[in-house]
Every structure is written in C-alpha cells, then in structure tokens.
Design an enzyme around this catalytic site. Structure first.
Site, PDB file in Angstrom:
ATOM      1  N   ASP A  13     -42.614  41.368   8.402  1.00 15.01           N
ATOM      2  CA  ASP A  13     -43.632  42.047   9.208  1.00 15.01           C
ATOM      3  C   ASP A  13     -44.801  41.139   9.570  1.00 15.01           C
ATOM      4  O   ASP A  13     -45.933  41.583   9.724  1.00 15.01           O
ATOM      5  CB  ASP A  13     -44.169  43.302   8.482  1.00 15.01           C
ATOM      6  CG  ASP A  13     -43.033  44.213   8.066  1.00 15.01           C
ATOM      7  OD1 ASP A  13     -42.138  44.428   8.890  1.00 15.01           O
ATOM      8  OD2 ASP A  13     -43.038  44.688   6.920  1.00 15.01           O
ATOM      9  N   LYS A  16     -43.075  38.403  13.775  1.00 13.66           N
ATOM     10  CA  LYS A  16     -42.079  37.469  14.316  1.00 13.66           C
ATOM     11  C   LYS A  16     -41.594  37.889  15.688  1.00 13.66           C
ATOM     12  O   LYS A  16     -41.295  37.051  16.527  1.00 13.66           O
ATOM     13  CB  LYS A  16     -40.860  37.368  13.388  1.00 13.66           C
ATOM     14  CG  LYS A  16     -41.140  36.704  12.066  1.00 13.66           C
ATOM     15  CD  LYS A  16     -39.901  36.690  11.193  1.00 13.66           C
ATOM     16  CE  LYS A  16     -39.405  38.056  10.808  1.00 13.66           C
ATOM     17  NZ  LYS A  16     -40.305  38.857   9.984  1.00 13.66           N
ATOM     18  N   GLY A  40     -36.745  45.227  12.237  1.00 14.81           N
ATOM     19  CA  GLY A  40     -37.101  46.000  13.421  1.00 14.81           C
ATOM     20  C   GLY A  40     -38.103  45.260  14.259  1.00 14.81           C
ATOM     21  O   GLY A  40     -38.997  44.626  13.721  1.00 14.81           O
ATOM     22  N   HIS A  41     -37.927  45.257  15.560  1.00 13.54           N
ATOM     23  CA  HIS A  41     -38.960  44.717  16.431  1.00 13.54           C
ATOM     24  C   HIS A  41     -39.005  45.520  17.720  1.00 13.54           C
ATOM     25  O   HIS A  41     -38.021  46.121  18.129  1.00 13.54           O
ATOM     26  CB  HIS A  41     -38.758  43.221  16.683  1.00 13.54           C
ATOM     27  CG  HIS A  41     -37.395  42.877  17.203  1.00 13.54           C
ATOM     28  ND1 HIS A  41     -36.426  42.325  16.413  1.00 13.54           N
ATOM     29  CD2 HIS A  41     -36.848  43.022  18.420  1.00 13.54           C
ATOM     30  CE1 HIS A  41     -35.332  42.155  17.130  1.00 13.54           C
ATOM     31  NE2 HIS A  41     -35.561  42.555  18.346  1.00 13.54           N
ATOM     32  N   GLN A 223     -36.917  39.736   8.275  1.00 12.09           N
ATOM     33  CA  GLN A 223     -37.633  39.789   6.986  1.00 12.09           C
ATOM     34  C   GLN A 223     -38.477  38.514   6.787  1.00 12.09           C
ATOM     35  O   GLN A 223     -38.986  37.997   7.762  1.00 12.09           O
ATOM     36  CB  GLN A 223     -36.654  40.006   5.815  1.00 12.09           C
ATOM     37  CG  GLN A 223     -35.999  41.388   5.802  1.00 12.09           C
ATOM     38  CD  GLN A 223     -34.728  41.458   6.615  1.00 12.09           C
ATOM     39  OE1 GLN A 223     -33.924  40.563   6.590  1.00 12.09           O
ATOM     40  NE2 GLN A 223     -34.539  42.544   7.338  1.00 12.09           N
TER      41      GLN A 223
HETATM   42  P1  IMP Z   1     -33.096  46.109   2.255  1.00 11.84           P
HETATM   43  O1  IMP Z   1     -33.191  44.882   3.088  1.00 11.84           O
HETATM   44  O2  IMP Z   1     -32.971  47.379   3.060  1.00 11.84           O
HETATM   45  O3  IMP Z   1     -32.042  45.999   1.196  1.00 11.84           O
HETATM   46  O4  IMP Z   1     -34.498  46.263   1.458  1.00 11.84           O
HETATM   47  C1  IMP Z   1     -34.857  45.314   0.452  1.00 11.84           C
HETATM   48  C2  IMP Z   1     -36.352  45.028   0.499  1.00 11.84           C
HETATM   49  O5  IMP Z   1     -36.649  44.301   1.677  1.00 11.84           O
HETATM   50  C3  IMP Z   1     -37.248  46.255   0.520  1.00 11.84           C
HETATM   51  O6  IMP Z   1     -38.446  45.955  -0.175  1.00 11.84           O
HETATM   52  C4  IMP Z   1     -37.558  46.434   1.990  1.00 11.84           C
HETATM   53  O7  IMP Z   1     -38.779  47.134   2.188  1.00 11.84           O
HETATM   54  C5  IMP Z   1     -37.665  44.980   2.418  1.00 11.84           C
HETATM   55  N1  IMP Z   1     -37.382  44.794   3.847  1.00 11.84           N
HETATM   56  C6  IMP Z   1     -36.180  44.847   4.462  1.00 11.84           C
HETATM   57  N2  IMP Z   1     -36.313  44.600   5.777  1.00 11.84           N
HETATM   58  C7  IMP Z   1     -37.616  44.377   6.002  1.00 11.84           C
HETATM   59  C8  IMP Z   1     -38.375  44.034   7.164  1.00 11.84           C
HETATM   60  O8  IMP Z   1     -37.859  43.868   8.272  1.00 11.84           O
HETATM   61  N3  IMP Z   1     -39.715  43.874   6.968  1.00 11.84           N
HETATM   62  C9  IMP Z   1     -40.308  44.001   5.750  1.00 11.84           C
HETATM   63  N4  IMP Z   1     -39.630  44.313   4.650  1.00 11.84           N
HETATM   64  C10 IMP Z   1     -38.300  44.496   4.761  1.00 11.84           C
END
Ligand code: IMP
Length: 423
Positions: A13, A16, A40-41, A223
C-alpha cells in the site's frame, strides 16, 4: 530504463499503482510477477476509476502489453471478470498475456484460507481470504494446478481429484467444514478455458525476446518487501516474494536482465492485517494519518495501521532489493503535522539496533528511537518542482536520502497523476 522493477519498500500500500502508472506510459510491457487478487490498484480511465487486482497497470495504455507471469496465482473467475470490466470501460483486454506456468487459485484454496484464519483465532494473519496462501502451499507441495493444465481436460480432472482427496480429509476432520465436490469444480473451471486460451503463452520467452530487442519492460511488484515470505515479518507475510528477487524467479528471466530497481515508500508507513509494527501510532496522530491519507484497504476495505517513517525498515528494503532509487509517496499528508518523526533506531530492554533486526521477537518488544524534524505546515499539493518545496520538506527528503544512502528520485504530493515532483 529498459528493464525496471518497481517494488513496495514497506508493508504494501505504498502507492505502487500510481508509480507503475507513471512509468507504464512509456513501457512496452508491464509484468505482474507474484501474488494474485490479494493486491489491488485503482486506475483512472478518463473520468472513471477502474479497480483491478490481477490485471497489471498499463492496461489503459494502448502501447503497453500487460503480462501475468508464472510466479502469480490466478483465480480465473476474477481474471475474466476484470477483463470484462476493462472492456466495459472501453479498454482492450485482448493484449493481456498469461503465463502457461502460473498456478490456479481453486475454490478449495479460498475455503481453506477462510477456515485456517478462523482456526488460528487470535494468532490469525489477517489474510485477504482470497485463497492466496493455500494456492502457494499447494504449489510447493506439488499439488498445484497450473494454467496449462486447463487445456488438457483429462489431466485437469485427475489433478483436481488428487488435490481434493487430500483437502476433503482435511476440511471436515480438521476444520469441521463440508467436503467439496470435484465434478462441480472441474465443470466450472473447464468453462473458463475458451476465455483464457487466446491469452495464454510462454511469457518467459515473450519477456526474454522483449528485453533482447530493447523493449521497455516494467515489473510491477504487489504487496511489499516486509510482506515477503522470505524477507518479511514472517509469519505475518504474504505467501510469495514481492521483493525484487521475486521478479526474476516469477518472470523467468535472469538477474542480469534488470537495469533499475525502484522502491516505493510512503513518507510515513502503514500495514494491514496483524504482525509487528514498531512505529505504529495508537493515538490521534495515527488517526490523523489514516483519515488524511485515506488509509483503507483497496481489496478488503480494512482500516490500515499507520505510523512514522521507519528508516531501519527502509534501509532494509534498499539492501534486500538492491534499490537504485526511491519513490516517496504521499508527502502531502505530512503537511498536517507540526513536527515529523522518523525512526532511526530501535531500543529494547537490553539492546540497541540501528539495522532492521533479523530476530522477529525484537520487533515486538523494541521501542523506536525517533529523530524529530521540523514540519513545513503548508499545503504542497500544488508544488511541481523541488525548488518550490518549503525548505523543511526538502530537508526531510535529504534526511531520508542520507539515512538510506539512496537517492529519492520522485516525490508525490497528491493522488492525481500530475501531483508529482521529479527530483
Ligand atoms: P494474503 O496475501 O491474503 O495471504 O495475506 C497475508 C498478509 O499480507 C496479510 O497481512 C494481508 O493484509 C497482507 N496483504 C496481502 N496483500 C496486500 C496488499 O496488497 N497490501 C497490503 N497488505 C497486503
């Protein structure tokens, strides 16, 4: 910038999307190399906004080919829905290329993601519940099903049956939930085949040829570094490698092909989900960052946790990714604060740290050591040149550069495309 990786330098977040959007204008290819629809973007198409999770940025530039490479995990229903949405906004999704080697997110992955989180109770990761972790688990257990398997219905059916044999023992016995029906899943997924077929190819070869012919290729990390399965705050991480090394593995190109690695960092820091966060603020300063920064998740809508910029974490991101430059976002949000803190070290009961600690438990028990810098207290959203920034804002940028020994190449001062200063 023939081959450039854009990587999140914090916990995701960082903004990017807008950074990739900025560079994508002159890119021939934009490549997603890891993760799935947990990212997500939002892109702006004319006066409309388009929220995307799987399709890379760049879809709205006619010169740019979006590539979803082999290191990703793809939920086909989501991909098709996003392609339809893009088409409904007048964009051309036919250019999207999808790796034949990417893994599929299956319905049992989504179900497992939800029940595992429930089972973990207070120890839960706070995942996005999109099935990303279980899809990567299957990949590494070699139960994974790849995009190419869809094109051989017999093999696909066999693989679903094999995977479900295992899952249907686990789901009722361990997680006290209903087993799933293989035939239903097979029918659903084979229904996606003809929609996907025109997009699927060997994207490693495609990118190799692109780089060798001098095309501009932009690798878009999802991420962030601190959510990297190997280099992040494990286990509170995602299940892939957002860091720059992931772009190499996840795209099937070699490390020597890369020219630049740009790290994106907010001028403060945030995280969603659980896990240690030394500079997190639990006071009205943190609340102000959340409200002014609009810090709510794009995918899950969750309120993000916010805090002051952590220079140890940023220096760590420079190290882990070989960052060549940093893109500092949301600098305008700091205009609201009289003084601005940055963490320059951590202190625990019996130790002091000036580098990001490798021992996870330290992150829970340490206190940040802050340097306090003067704020600039004026609106900077209209500034477009470094020289026009207040001197305190310039000093802030210089301070960051010195602390991480890396140049800040760009600063964003608002959400619009033009609200940017190239340094
Ligand atoms: P997962 O990727 O759904 O398995 O989540 C694992 C961890 O990564 C959690 O803490 C999510 O909140 C975090 N996370 C996954 N995708 C994002 C993102 O795009 N931005 C910020 N945090 C993310």
């Amino acid at each position: 910038m023939p081959a450039t990786i854009v990587v999140g330098a914090q916990w995701g977040d960082e903004g990017k999307g807008r950074v990739v959007d900025y560079f994508a204008e002159r890119a021939d290819y934009v490549v997603r190399y890891q993760g799935g629809n947990n990212a997500g973007h939002t892109i702006v198409v004319g006066d409309q906004r388009l929220a995307l999770s799987l399709i890379p940025s760049g879809i709205h530039y006619p010169n740019c080919t979006p590539v979803i490479a082999s290191g990703t995990v793809i939920d086909p229903a989501v991909l098709i829905a996003e392609m339809d949405m893009a088409a409904s906004k007048g964009l051309d999704p036919s250019r999207i290329r999808v790796s034949t080697n990417a893994h599929l997110v299956m319905p049992y992955h989504r179900k497992l993601d939800a029940v595992i989180e429930r089972f973990l109770g207070k120890n839960q990761i706070g995942t996005t519940k999109k099935g990303i972790g279980p899809a990567y688990t299957d990949k590494y257990s070699r139960f994974g099903i790849r995009v190419q398997d869809l094109f051989d219905p017999k093999i696909f059916a066999e693989k679903v049956h094999t995977a479900l044999e295992d899952k249907n023992k686990i789901l009722p016995r361990i997680y006290n939930t209903l087993p799933m029906d293989a035939d239903e899943i097979i029918e659903e997924y084979l229904g996606y085949v003809e929609r996907l077929r025109p997009h699927v190819e060997d994207t490693s070869l495609l990118l190799h040829r692109a780089i060798n012919t001098g095309k501009e290729v932009l690798f878009e990390g999802a991420q962030g570094t601190l959510l990297d399965i190997d280099h992040g705050t494990y286990p509170f991480v995602t299940s892939s490698n957002p860091s720059a090394g992931g772009a190499i593995i996840g795209s099937g190109i070699g490390p020597k092909a890369i020219d630049e690695v740009i790290g994106v960092a907010k001028a403060y820091i945030s995280r969603v989900g659980t896990g240690p966060f030394p500079t997190e603020l639990h006071d009205d300063v943190g609340d102000k960052m959340i409200e002014l920064g609009g810090e709510y998740g794009t995918v899950t809508g969750r309120r993000r946790r916010c805090g002051w910029l952590d220079l140890l974490a940023l220096r760590y991101a420079v190290r882990v990714n070989s960052l060549t430059k940093v893109f500092l976002t949301k600098m305008d949000i700091l205009s609201a604060f009289d003084t601005i803190k940055v963490a320059t070290g951590y202190r625990s009961a019996d130790d002091a740290f000036d580098e990001f600690p490798a021992q996870q438990s330290v992150l829970y028990h340490c206190e940040p050591v802050y340097e306090e810098l003067p704020g600039w207290g004026e609106d900077i959203t209209g500034v477009r040149r470094l020289d026009d920034l207040p001197k305190e804002a310039r000093a802030y940028i210089e301070y960051v550069e010195a602390a991480i020994d890396t140049e800040v190449g760009w600063v964003s001062v608002g959400p619009e495309r033009t609200q940017l200063i190239e340094l």
